[in-house]
Design an enzyme around this catalytic site. Structure first.
Site, short mmCIF file in Angstrom:
data_model
loop_
_atom_site.label_atom_id
_atom_site.label_comp_id
_atom_site.label_asym_id
_atom_site.label_seq_id
_atom_site.Cartn_x
_atom_site.Cartn_y
_atom_site.Cartn_z
N ARG A 1 13.85 42.70 89.92
CA ARG A 1 13.02 42.87 88.83
C ARG A 1 13.50 42.87 87.06
NH1 ARG A 1 11.91 44.81 93.27
NH2 ARG A 1 10.08 45.67 94.04
N ASP B 1 3.17 60.81 83.73
CA ASP B 1 4.05 59.76 84.66
C ASP B 1 4.75 58.85 83.67
OD1 ASP B 1 4.02 58.90 87.58
OD2 ASP B 1 4.48 57.29 86.38
#
Length: 292
Positions: free
Chosen positions: A40, A149
């Site tokens: 990533r 979140d």
């Protein structure tokens, strides 16, 4: 990435990056996650044209907008959930916890429920459905459903309220018909999809919140119930203790924390009293607001 380790981060670089992410987000990545992190980070470095980790870290640290850090965090978080996951805890909420919380409160007073780490929204929407369907006193109180979140991408999906068959697998047919509208057509064949009805979407207040940032969680006070399920497993021991202390500050006296089935507050903090209900074990802030 370095010349001596072209396939990924060097041990030193990996430690530097993970330390930075731990400090900024609370997320802890062990050596076992190295391949996951390497891929990533490499993708984001290529996207922004960073030739080495030092240049990329400077971008993460000093970019005024914080956009790149948010993009990396979005890639690092895993958001696997579905409606009515671990339903026994929702049953506990409507069968026991809410009636205890409102005992002695006048009608019209406020109840605040916070889904911390809400991912794509299945948890707070499940709470909303459970309240409407199973709590007879739902109309007697002003209920605030808060959901947060750290991943901005999943929050956008939560606000849209569009779900596939996998997310709805545990939802009874009559509730699907009552609270969801089927979507048809589209540029690509995504398979059957449904959208939460507008009234239910409007009942949840979604916000981007980093639980490790005191400034961002300062607005969460007087909370009656916090759902934080299967999130703290991604934190290290210090991060769990810090989050438990933050939850203690956020809760009203007598308020409850609901954790995932594999998590235990007693391993993180002595600030809460474990409460065993017929459906589940929750953790309560003492009425006097002090430590347990």
């Amino acid at each position: 990435m370095t010349e001596t380790d072209p396939q990924g981060l060097s041990p030193e670089d990996y430690a530097t990056l993970c330390g930075f992410l731990r400090e900024r987000t609370g997320l802890s990545f062990t050596e076992a996650k190295r391949y996951f992190v390497d891929r990533r980070v490499a993708a984001r470095m290529q996207a922004v044209g960073a030739t080495d980790l030092r240049a990329y870290m400077n971008l993460l640290r000093f970019q005024a907008s914080g956009e790149e850090l948010q993009r990396l965090v979005n890639l690092m978080t895993v958001n696997e959930t579905y409606f009515f996951r671990e339903k026994y805890q929702f049953d506990c909420l409507v069968n026991s916890v809410l009636d205890e919380l409102v005992r002695g409160r006048p009608k019209g007073s406020r109840l605040r429920i916070w889904s911390a780490g809400c991912a794509t929204g299945e948890e707070p929407y499940s709470i909303a459905i459970m309240l409407l369907e199973n709590w007879s006193r739902v109309d007697d109180y002003e209920i605030e459903l808060l959901a947060s979140d750290i991943d901005s991408a999943v929050l956008e999906r939560a606000r849209e309220g569009i779900y596939d068959e996998r997310a709805l697998q545990g939802l009874p047919a009559h509730l699907r018909a009552k609270y969801f509208q089927p979507l048809r057509g589209g540029a690509e064949d995504w398979g059957p999809r449904w959208r939460i009805v507008e009234d239910l979407r409007d009942s949840v207040d979604f916000s981007l919140v980093n639980l490790a940032d005191p400034q961002q969680v300062r607005g969460f006070r007087g909370i009656d119930v916090i759902f934080c399920r299967n999130l703290l497993i991604y934190f290290d021991d210090l991060g769990r203790r810090e989050t438990a202390s933050m939850f203690h500050d956020a809760l009203a006296p007598g308020g409850f924390v609901c954790l995932g089935h594999s998590e235990s507050m007693s391993r993180m903090s002595s600030l809460f009293v474990p409460r065993r209900f017929p459906d589940a074990i929750l953790y309560q802030k003492p009425i006097d607001g002090g430590a347990a």
